[in-house]
Scaffold this motif. Structure first.
Motif, PDB file in Angstrom:
ATOM      1  N   UNK A  17       8.826  69.752  16.108  1.00 45.58           N
ATOM      2  CA  UNK A  17       8.580  68.381  15.671  1.00 45.58           C
ATOM      3  C   UNK A  17       7.075  68.122  15.531  1.00 45.58           C
ATOM      4  N   UNK A  18       6.752  67.037  14.866  1.00 49.38           N
ATOM      5  CA  UNK A  18       5.365  66.635  14.678  1.00 49.38           C
ATOM      6  C   UNK A  18       4.840  66.032  15.971  1.00 49.38           C
ATOM      7  N   UNK A  19       3.727  66.545  16.468  1.00 54.13           N
ATOM      8  CA  UNK A  19       3.133  66.050  17.698  1.00 54.13           C
ATOM      9  C   UNK A  19       2.236  64.848  17.415  1.00 54.13           C
ATOM     10  N   UNK A  20       1.924  64.097  18.468  1.00 51.88           N
ATOM     11  CA  UNK A  20       0.995  62.981  18.315  1.00 51.88           C
ATOM     12  C   UNK A  20      -0.381  63.484  17.902  1.00 51.88           C
ATOM     13  N   UNK A 132      11.341  56.974  11.309  1.00 53.40           N
ATOM     14  CA  UNK A 132      10.345  56.070  11.897  1.00 53.40           C
ATOM     15  C   UNK A 132      10.058  56.493  13.324  1.00 53.40           C
ATOM     16  N   UNK A 133       8.790  56.669  13.631  1.00 53.32           N
ATOM     17  CA  UNK A 133       8.363  56.955  15.000  1.00 53.32           C
ATOM     18  C   UNK A 133       7.739  55.696  15.587  1.00 53.32           C
ATOM     19  N   UNK A 161      10.215  64.652  11.400  1.00 56.82           N
ATOM     20  CA  UNK A 161       8.916  64.438  10.771  1.00 56.82           C
ATOM     21  C   UNK A 161       8.802  62.971  10.392  1.00 56.82           C
ATOM     22  N   UNK A 162       8.000  62.182  11.121  1.00 56.08           N
ATOM     23  CA  UNK A 162       7.932  60.748  10.862  1.00 56.08           C
ATOM     24  C   UNK A 162       7.365  60.432   9.479  1.00 56.08           C
TER      25      UNK A 162
END
Length: 541
Positions: A17-20, A132-133, A161-162
């Protein structure tokens, strides 16, 4: 609550997943990823953010801001979207430099602080859903997002992926002189950065409505009608859609144990039919009554988020009649807490559309059957009365207003764009429209009385069952609305507003004044077909 080598985080970020950090957020404290409902409740109560009611619901107070702050919402002006947005008092522009500076200050504020991350979907139709994140500093807001939006599967979370990120930081107060905001509160939507910044307010409804505003920009550009409405479906597959602003009855009337709930507030209408945008409900619960609203009452249980509901200090029982904090008390819960919900969040094309209005003057018929032209006129007009507490700045009494598309504060494109799309779909699928007044009868606010909910339910039942198809209609001489002369379970004096008033002369005067407001409001719409423009009140002034 921080994870250690001995007590690892039970819900780590999935490896793909996409990290912050990938989104530019660095230096934050521990990130709690996609915690389940029970753990979020534990965190929120353990951090002192709220209290537990005797029903098991978690209760939170939002302080100064007990409703939305529409004057503090801005859209970043950028080349990719500025030519399509309906700029004005609803969609206020702000320059990208203001957004970037404020984002930098928010990131400084979050340095070393724990955050909660909730990855969600908006849109039950996979072809039109938005990833949506929600990143927030309050566990309460993470719980709200968990309950209100659609939950990805474990597999979907692994590759999440947001497409849009909402950053909610209620503990950060803006400095208008430094940050270029109107007040300490800010809601900034940036379509280029695909991000929303929310700060200075604890009211969770800002998160929900920000997602809706985004989709009101994206969906119509794909030919999908975005709607501020509730929706349900009968056993025969007959879909009903209820448009209306807060307090007009969308949630209450769509929660019907004899029908199946698609959703209570926000929907899309695609070539495949109607789909819920959300995975939960956000119901007003001031004066919530077990008898009149059993479905909503039964949803107040563990996991439900209650905002500004007063608790008995000894028993922790909910005092739903207590409006000392606000009239805008709220309950947020998963849609599965409502019996007979539609698990897929999807159904066919609407057979009936009901426009809900709360007429504070008590002059509109309780129920009117609309021609296609009248449907477009009243959709664009969006007349109702806002109830004190739903937004800041309202007085103690309802305030009559016109809100295009029955949701103008959330509409990003010109209202005509939504009206044209709705008209096309109604003609294509033979949808019948109605105007249902859930407001006053026998006089205006303070003199008459609110139309009893059982009467309103009886009218809705008659519409959806087809019992009114052959009932004679009478045309109102002032508004041009055709209303039935009889309806099972409803007194005839309720159906005929003039006869409900003790003084017919006062009724005519009040009706003419409201008709004049309709006509004056409609002057703001340009490029409208004369046939639609002439479908409003016949007499005014």
């Amino acid at each position: 609550m921080a994870a250690t080598a001995e007590t690892p985080n039970e819900h780590p970020l999935p490896p793909h997943a996409v990290r912050l950090e990938d989104q530019g957020f660095t230096g934050l404290g521990e990130a709690f990823w996609n915690l389940p409902q029970a753990v979020l409740v534990e965190h929120a109560l353990g951090r002192g953010e709220g209290q537990l009611a005797d029903s098991g619901a978690a209760v939170f107070r939002t302080g100064t801001y007990t409703g939305r702050s529409p004057q503090d919402k801005f859209i970043v002006r950028e080349p990719g979207s500025e030519g399509e947005i309906a700029w004005g008092s609803v969609n206020r522009p702000v320059e990208s430099e203001v957004f970037d500076r404020l984002l930098g200050r928010v990131q400084e504020h979050l340095q070393g602080r724990p955050v909660y991350v909730t990855d969600t979907f908006a849109g039950a139709d996979p072809e039109h859903r938005l990833a949506v994140r929600v990143v927030c500093e309050r566990a309460y807001h993470a719980l709200f997002a968990h309950q209100l939006f659609l939950k990805p599967s474990a597999e979907e979370l692994g590759a999440f992926r947001p497409e849009f990120t909402i950053l909610a930081v209620p503990d950060f107060k803006a400095d208008p002189g430094r940050d270029g905001t109107r007040s300490e509160v800010f809601i900034l939507v940036n379509f280029a950065r695909r991000m929303v910044l929310i700060g200075g307010t604890l009211y969770a409804g800002e998160i929900k409505k920000s997602v809706f505003s985004i989709l009101n920009y994206l969906l119509p550009r794909r030919g999908v009608m975005s709607m501020h409405c509730s929706a349900n479906v009968g056993d025969a597959g007959d879909v009903a859609v209820f448009f209306g602003l807060s307090g007009t009855g969308k949630t209450t009337l769509s929660a019907d144990r004899r029908r199946h709930l698609i959703g209570d507030d926000e929907h899309g209408w695609s070539d495949s039919g109607v789909f819920n945008i959300e995975g939960g409900c956000y119901a007003k619960c001031i004066r919530l009554d077990r008898t009149n609203e059993p479905e909503i009452y039964g949803a107040i249980r563990f996991g439900t988020v209650l905002e500004n509901v007063v608790l008995d200090p000894e028993t922790r029982g909910c005092q739903f009649d207590d409006a000392s904090l606000t009239e805008n008390t709220r309950a947020a819960y998963p849609i599965e807490y409502i019996p007979n919900y539609v698990p897929s969040g999807r159904a066919g094309h609407p057979k009936h559309i009901v426009f809900l209005t709360c007429d504070a003057f008590g002059v509109l018929p309780p129920l009117s059957r609309l021609s296609p032209e009248q449907a477009m006129y009243h959709f664009l007009s969006g007349y109702t009365a806002k109830v004190a507490g739903t937004e800041r700045g309202l007085g103690a009494e309802p305030s009559a207003t016109f809100s295009a598309c029955f949701g103008e504060p959330f509409m990003v494109l010109p209202p005509q764009r939504y009206a044209e799309l709705l008209g096309q779909k109604m003609r294509q699928h033979g949808t019948q429209a109605w105007l249902l007044n859930t407001g006053w009868t026998g006089g205006g606010f303070g003199e008459g009385r609110r139309i009893p909910l059982p009467y309103t339910r009886a009218m809705v039942d008659a519409v959806l069952s087809g019992r009114l198809d052959e009932v004679p209609l009478k045309t109102d001489p002032i508004f041009g609305l055709r209303h039935p002369l009889s309806c099972l379970g409803v007194p005839e004096t309720i159906l005929e507003p003039r006869s409900a008033w003790a003084d017919p002369i006062l009724y005519v005067e009040a009706a003419r004044r409201l008709a004049g407001r309709f006509r004056k409001n409609f002057e703001r719409f340009g490029g409208i077909s004369p046939v639609i423009a002439e479908a409003g009140p016949l007499i005014s002034g």
